[in-house]
Design an enzyme around this catalytic site. Structure first.
Site, PDB file in Angstrom:
ATOM      1  N   HIS A  59      44.102  20.363  47.960  1.00  0.00           N
ATOM      2  CA  HIS A  59      44.529  21.766  47.961  1.00  0.00           C
ATOM      3  C   HIS A  59      45.267  22.166  46.677  1.00  0.00           C
ATOM      4  O   HIS A  59      44.968  23.192  46.067  1.00  0.00           O
ATOM      5  CB  HIS A  59      45.413  22.070  49.164  1.00  0.00           C
ATOM      6  CG  HIS A  59      44.840  21.625  50.481  1.00  0.00           C
ATOM      7  ND1 HIS A  59      43.509  21.754  50.792  1.00  0.00           N
ATOM      8  CD2 HIS A  59      45.411  21.057  51.574  1.00  0.00           C
ATOM      9  CE1 HIS A  59      43.298  21.295  52.025  1.00  0.00           C
ATOM     10  NE2 HIS A  59      44.434  20.857  52.500  1.00  0.00           N
ATOM     11  N   ARG A 116      31.477  12.222  72.796  1.00  0.00           N
ATOM     12  CA  ARG A 116      31.211  11.110  73.711  1.00  0.00           C
ATOM     13  C   ARG A 116      31.362  11.498  75.183  1.00  0.00           C
ATOM     14  O   ARG A 116      30.655  10.961  76.037  1.00  0.00           O
ATOM     15  CB  ARG A 116      32.148   9.958  73.397  1.00  0.00           C
ATOM     16  CG  ARG A 116      31.832   9.322  72.058  1.00  0.00           C
ATOM     17  CD  ARG A 116      32.931   8.385  71.654  1.00  0.00           C
ATOM     18  NE  ARG A 116      32.742   7.121  72.318  1.00  0.00           N
ATOM     19  CZ  ARG A 116      32.490   5.991  71.682  1.00  0.00           C
ATOM     20  NH1 ARG A 116      32.422   5.971  70.375  1.00  0.00           N
ATOM     21  NH2 ARG A 116      32.311   4.866  72.332  1.00  0.00           N
ATOM     22  N   LYS A 143      40.599  30.682  52.143  1.00  0.00           N
ATOM     23  CA  LYS A 143      41.639  31.705  52.305  1.00  0.00           C
ATOM     24  C   LYS A 143      41.343  32.895  51.393  1.00  0.00           C
ATOM     25  O   LYS A 143      41.091  32.717  50.199  1.00  0.00           O
ATOM     26  CB  LYS A 143      43.019  31.118  51.963  1.00  0.00           C
ATOM     27  CG  LYS A 143      43.477  30.028  52.939  1.00  0.00           C
ATOM     28  CD  LYS A 143      44.847  29.500  52.571  1.00  0.00           C
ATOM     29  CE  LYS A 143      45.167  28.229  53.325  1.00  0.00           C
ATOM     30  NZ  LYS A 143      45.885  28.399  54.561  1.00  0.00           N
TER      31      LYS A 143
HETATM   32  C1  BG6 Z   1      45.828  20.099  55.860  1.00  0.00           C
HETATM   33  C2  BG6 Z   1      46.772  18.932  55.860  1.00  0.00           C
HETATM   34  O1  BG6 Z   1      44.751  19.859  55.009  1.00  0.00           O
HETATM   35  O2  BG6 Z   1      46.517  21.264  55.411  1.00  0.00           O
HETATM   36  C3  BG6 Z   1      47.988  19.218  56.731  1.00  0.00           C
HETATM   37  O3  BG6 Z   1      46.106  17.778  56.370  1.00  0.00           O
HETATM   38  C4  BG6 Z   1      48.647  20.513  56.326  1.00  0.00           C
HETATM   39  O4  BG6 Z   1      48.921  18.141  56.649  1.00  0.00           O
HETATM   40  C5  BG6 Z   1      47.611  21.640  56.226  1.00  0.00           C
HETATM   41  O5  BG6 Z   1      49.604  20.819  57.290  1.00  0.00           O
HETATM   42  C6  BG6 Z   1      48.216  22.888  55.649  1.00  0.00           C
HETATM   43  O6  BG6 Z   1      47.289  23.934  55.735  1.00  0.00           O
HETATM   44  P1  BG6 Z   1      47.744  25.458  55.857  1.00  0.00           P
HETATM   45  O7  BG6 Z   1      46.465  26.217  55.841  1.00  0.00           O
HETATM   46  O8  BG6 Z   1      48.508  25.565  57.137  1.00  0.00           O
HETATM   47  O9  BG6 Z   1      48.624  25.721  54.674  1.00  0.00           O
END
Ligand code: BG6
Length: 483
Positions: free
Chosen positions: A236, A46, A178
């Site tokens: 995750h 924006r 990763k």
């Molecule tokens: C994100 C979450 O998807 O993953 C966060 O929203 C979290 O809350 C993060 O901190 C962790 O990712 P990484 O790659 O740092 O383990």
């Protein structure tokens, strides 16, 4: 793999994600030669900037986030590939302007739209793109949160499906970007000796942990509405579980891999009320010590309501109802303000059938796969202690990935952005996978709500509420750090 010329439109071009992750990742890809001369990154947001104004903003806001291989000359060259368009999704003219910019690029540039914006404007953007025929032959990249429950996830997916084919949709789970997570597949399917023992006959339990030292930081507005179950478990942790438990895909193509992951999600033991009450631990951090400093309670954090009942920790036990794993407990846990930042998979093997040589304490044989911060594999076993008798002692075999492969590792976003630019869907989440994950998680959300299950307190800097220890202890097991 070569990346052909592209026009990447980044909606949310001045946002946190673009600033901290996406633009620094693109700079790294630029250094690696992924930009053809005609490739352009067109940032849209924006704020009213022209190209020069936006590049100046990048100098100030993005440059400090480039922590690897920074070089001023190359940075300036990279900036020449970046354009900016002021953009408001409710304004039809903005789409016209965007179209004009895209049409002015090389006609063969692959068009990719990255939605680094709030889900509330996904629909407006998709409709605007479709109205101007910008959805044709294009790719769209989206990130969580894709919904807060199954129904809202389906609603969002329906919006995408109206304007894009599934093969055009790239749903990001940054854990899949990763290296260490992809290495799980390499370990399992590139070697012959892991596979035969990864089954119920040999395994006592599997533990998957993603722990963070950080608290909620400045994300309370999002996080307090979300909580650890939606933020980490639904995506995750379940994705890691899939990589640990999936069968070998028929081929290494996107759909074969995703079919096998989906099969794991479909085999997860359905929840009963009793299971949820007994086998899911919900926690919230209280004041304590983190990273050597006093840390405040979650409810004292900026923008968190003092009566918040949002969980910052989840531990749960599940099973996979298939022939390979039936009856093996899978313990999953994640939390903020834990003792260290770590992602780890621990496969604990059963003890020997009887004590021929000596006592074999539970957990003596285990395979520990550390995904972050270091990438390593450690096999714990027993060996003879030197001496004139037959006594066993614990030893371990170590593999530290850095010792073998010193080359630079790509950051998750770098890899996923490149894959989206190249059209490789293998590391992206398919609609059915994502909806199945919500389908499995949703009963937990419902029971917590209906039964008023409030989070149990745990002190910042600890491994979670005592109930999480009881969860594994009840089955005669221990978390890895207790072994
Ligand atoms: C994100 C979450 O998807 O993953 C966060 O929203 C979290 O809350 C993060 O901190 C962790 O990712 P990484 O790659 O740092 O383990």
């Amino acid at each position: 793999m070569k990346t052909s010329a592209f026009s990447l439109v980044m909606f949310g071009g001045t946002g946190d994600l673009a600033m901290r992750k996406l633009l620094p990742a693109l700079y790294q890809s630029f250094l690696d030669g992924a930009f053809e001369p005609a490739s352009r990154v067109i940032c849209a947001a924006r704020t009213v900037y022209d190209d020069a104004g936006y590049r100046a903003w990048m100098d100030e806001a993005v440059k400090p986030n480039v922590t690897d291989r920074f070089d001023e000359v190359r940075w300036q060259e990279f900036l020449q590939h970046v354009l900016y368009v002021p953009f408001n999704a409710t304004d039809d003219d903005a789409f016209e302007q965007l179209k004009a910019i895209l049409d002015a690029q090389e006609p063969n540039n692959q068009r990719v739209f990255y939605l680094a914006v709030a889900p509330s404007i996904f629909e407006l953007i998709c409709e605007g793109l479709a109205k101007h025929a910008l959805n044709q032959n294009a790719r769209i990249v989206v990130e969580k949160p894709l919904g807060h429950d199954l129904a809202s996830c389906i609603e969002i997916n329906d919006v995408f499906a109206k304007h894009f084919k599934e093969s055009q949709i790239f749903r990001i789970d940054h854990y899949l970007g990763k290296e260490s997570v992809q290495n799980l597949m390499a370990l399992r399917f590139g070697n012959s000796f892991f596979e035969p023992i990864l089954r119920r006959d040999y395994i006592a339990n599997v533990q998957i942990t993603i722990s963070e030292e950080l608290g909620v930081e400045r994300r309370a507005e999002f996080y307090d509405q979300t909580g650890a179950l939606r933020d980490m478990v639904q995506n995750h942790l379940l994705q890691l579980l899939c990589f640990v438990a999936m069968n070998a895909p028929a081929r290494m193509d996107a759909d074969s891999i995703r079919d096998e992951k989906l099969a794991v999600l479909r085999s997860l033991k359905p929840w009963t009320l009793e299971d949820i009450q007994n086998n899911v631990v919900r926690g919230q951090y209280t004041a304590g010590i983190s990273q050597g400093k006093p840390a405040q309670a979650y409810i004292a954090e900026t923008d968190v309501p003092t009566n918040s009942l949002t969980e910052t920790y989840v531990a749960l036990k599940t099973e996979i109802n298939n022939w390979r794993f039936a009856g093996v407990p899978f313990y999953l846990r994640t939390g903020k303000r834990m003792p260290k930042r770590m992602a780890e998979i621990v496969i604990v093997f059963k003890s020997v059938p009887y004590e021929l040589i000596g006592k074999m304490p539970a957990g003596s044989n285990r395979l520990v796969i550390e995904l972050q911060p270091e990438e390593s594999i450690r096999m714990y076993c027993l060996a003879k202690r030197p001496g004139n008798n037959m006594k066993l002692g614990a030893v371990h075999l170590d593999m530290d990935a850095d010792d073998f492969f010193p080359e630079r590792r790509m950051d998750g976003y770098e890899r996923l952005l490149l894959d989206a630019l190249r059209g490789d869907l293998s590391l992206f989440v398919r609609r059915d996978e994502q909806e199945q994950a919500w389908h499995w998680v949703e009963p937990i959300i419902d029971v917590w709500q209906e039964q008023n299950i409030v989070p149990k307190p745990y002190t910042s800097g600890t491994w979670g509420p005592p109930a999480a220890n009881a969860l594994v202890a009840r089955d005669g097991h221990n978390w890895h750090e207790e072994l």
